[in-house]
Design a protein around this motif. Structure first.
Motif, PDB file in Angstrom:
ATOM      1  N   ARG A 250       2.136   3.846  -3.053  1.00  0.00           N
ATOM      2  CA  ARG A 250       1.146   4.011  -4.116  1.00  0.00           C
ATOM      3  C   ARG A 250       0.609   5.442  -4.030  1.00  0.00           C
ATOM      4  NH1 ARG A 250       2.855   0.474  -7.057  1.00  0.00           N
ATOM      5  NH2 ARG A 250       1.107   1.011  -8.416  1.00  0.00           N
ATOM      6  N   ARG A 251       0.198   5.974  -5.131  1.00  0.00           N
ATOM      7  CA  ARG A 251      -0.337   7.339  -5.113  1.00  0.00           C
ATOM      8  C   ARG A 251      -1.820   7.285  -4.804  1.00  0.00           C
ATOM      9  NH1 ARG A 251       3.116  11.131  -5.922  1.00  0.00           N
ATOM     10  NH2 ARG A 251       5.072  10.645  -6.956  1.00  0.00           N
ATOM     11  N   LEU A 252      -2.147   7.451  -3.560  1.00  0.00           N
ATOM     12  CA  LEU A 252      -3.532   7.330  -3.106  1.00  0.00           C
ATOM     13  C   LEU A 252      -3.998   8.654  -2.524  1.00  0.00           C
ATOM     14  CD1 LEU A 252      -3.195   3.882  -1.286  1.00  0.00           C
ATOM     15  CD2 LEU A 252      -4.231   4.296  -3.522  1.00  0.00           C
TER      16      LEU A 252
ATOM     17  N   ALA B 186      -5.169   7.300   4.053  1.00  0.00           N
ATOM     18  CA  ALA B 186      -6.080   7.372   2.901  1.00  0.00           C
ATOM     19  C   ALA B 186      -6.931   6.101   2.831  1.00  0.00           C
ATOM     20  CB  ALA B 186      -5.278   7.556   1.612  1.00  0.00           C
ATOM     21  N   PHE B 187      -6.290   4.961   3.078  1.00  0.00           N
ATOM     22  CA  PHE B 187      -7.036   3.690   3.063  1.00  0.00           C
ATOM     23  C   PHE B 187      -8.090   3.663   4.179  1.00  0.00           C
ATOM     24  CE2 PHE B 187      -7.572  -0.700   4.580  1.00  0.00           C
ATOM     25  CZ  PHE B 187      -8.086  -1.286   3.442  1.00  0.00           C
TER      26      PHE B 187
ATOM     27  N   ASP C 114      -7.275   6.352  -8.859  1.00  0.00           N
ATOM     28  CA  ASP C 114      -6.169   5.595  -8.261  1.00  0.00           C
ATOM     29  C   ASP C 114      -6.620   4.152  -8.012  1.00  0.00           C
ATOM     30  OD1 ASP C 114      -7.669   5.621  -5.893  1.00  0.00           O
ATOM     31  OD2 ASP C 114      -6.585   7.328  -5.068  1.00  0.00           O
ATOM     32  N   GLU C 115      -5.755   3.407  -7.318  1.00  0.00           N
ATOM     33  CA  GLU C 115      -6.012   1.967  -7.140  1.00  0.00           C
ATOM     34  C   GLU C 115      -6.810   1.635  -5.886  1.00  0.00           C
ATOM     35  OE1 GLU C 115      -1.980  -0.235  -8.104  1.00  0.00           O
ATOM     36  OE2 GLU C 115      -1.632   1.680  -7.092  1.00  0.00           O
ATOM     37  N   MET C 116      -7.403   2.609  -5.258  1.00  0.00           N
ATOM     38  CA  MET C 116      -8.015   2.345  -3.957  1.00  0.00           C
ATOM     39  C   MET C 116      -9.034   1.207  -3.975  1.00  0.00           C
ATOM     40  SD  MET C 116      -7.885   3.014  -0.805  1.00  0.00           S
ATOM     41  CE  MET C 116      -7.135   4.604  -0.473  1.00  0.00           C
TER      42      MET C 116
ATOM     43  N   GLU D 276      -0.550   6.979   3.176  1.00  0.00           N
ATOM     44  CA  GLU D 276      -1.244   5.938   2.397  1.00  0.00           C
ATOM     45  C   GLU D 276      -2.185   5.136   3.299  1.00  0.00           C
ATOM     46  OE1 GLU D 276       1.959   6.676   2.450  1.00  0.00           O
ATOM     47  OE2 GLU D 276       3.003   6.100   0.605  1.00  0.00           O
TER      48      GLU D 276
ATOM     49  N   ARG E 106     -11.005   6.185   3.254  1.00  0.00           N
ATOM     50  CA  ARG E 106     -11.867   5.841   2.104  1.00  0.00           C
ATOM     51  C   ARG E 106     -12.505   4.463   2.252  1.00  0.00           C
ATOM     52  NH1 ARG E 106      -8.319   7.482  -2.979  1.00  0.00           N
ATOM     53  NH2 ARG E 106     -10.113   6.626  -4.115  1.00  0.00           N
TER      54      ARG E 106
ATOM     55  N   LEU F  21       0.850  -1.207   0.000  1.00  0.00           N
ATOM     56  CA  LEU F  21       0.000   0.000   0.000  1.00  0.00           C
ATOM     57  C   LEU F  21       0.884   1.255   0.000  1.00  0.00           C
ATOM     58  CD1 LEU F  21      -3.135   0.656   0.498  1.00  0.00           C
ATOM     59  CD2 LEU F  21      -2.507   0.902   2.886  1.00  0.00           C
TER      60      LEU F  21
END
Ligand code: FMN
Length: 193
Positions: free
Chosen positions: A44-46, A100-101, A68-70, A97, A104, A41
């Motif tokens: 990554r650009r999140l 952000a996880f 992004d890959e979220m 990161e 979201r 994780l």
């Protein structure tokens, strides 16, 4: 029934101390017959949560922001029985990161009838010196509001290390992570009965 654990590595250093800490937990889980995988994780650009609240309209277990890959990470969490979030301590907190996880995935979970409810969640943190319990709490607050089950260890799940690999010299931390894996396995198996 095969149980799946996903371990998110929130460090931008893919083979840094957080990686080794997660490996220690996964090793103990493997000894108990439970397979797990580390998902990278960190680095990554999140983006953070845009507060669009579109997930409350779509209710499809996906973040509607895009870009992004979220959603791939969210899907991994949804598919797992156990979720480990590992983070190095950055300025007394989790990495951007990981935050952000949490924000979201956490909001999507709330929009979808607490979709992570009943899963088993464990925090793993590594600091050079200070802030580990704060980051540990930040992750556990996410598990708690998500109605997840939080197993414990014989110490808080943290290690002290600076350069990549230093954590392997922190014997007490390695023991804590091993015990965490054993306890997590016991809880996962009980919940699956
Ligand atoms: C931006 C940044 C901020 C950090 N802030 C802290 C801190 O607040 N407290 C601490 O003890 N260590 C801090 N550290 C050190 C890391 O937590 C430590 O090196 C850790 O072992 C890194 O884990 P990793 O190898 O998995 O990336 C920081 C490191 C970076 C790069």
């Amino acid at each position: 029934m095969s149980l799946i654990v996903v371990a998110f590595n929130g460090s931008p250093r893919p083979k840094g101390n957080t990686y080794h800490a997660l490996e220690a937990v996964l090793g103990a889980l493997a000894q108990e017959g439970i397979s797990g995988e580390i998902v990278q994780l960190g680095g990554r650009r999140l983006a953070g949560c845009a507060a669009c609240f579109k997930c409350f309209k779509s209710k499809d277990k996906r973040c509607q922001q895009g870009g992004d890959e979220m959603n791939e990470f969210i899907a991994r969490a949804v598919a797992a029985d156990g979720i480990i979030i590992g983070s190095p301590v950055y300025f007394s907190n989790v990495t951007a990161e990981v935050k952000a996880f949490i924000d979201r995935c956490g909001m999507v979970a709330r929009a979808n009838d607490d979709m992570l409810k009943g899963k088993v969640g464990a925090a793993v943190v590594v600091a050079r010196r200070a802030g580990a319990t704060f980051a540990y709490s930040a992750i556990n607050f996410f598990f708690g509001i998500s109605q997840m089950v939080i197993p414990s260890s014989n110490y808080w799940n943290l290690g002290l290390a600076l350069a990549p690999g230093d954590i392997l010299k922190d014997e007490e931390a390695l023991n804590t992570f091993k015990t965490l894996g054993q306890n997590m396995a016991r809880v996962l198996k009980k919940l699956a009965q």
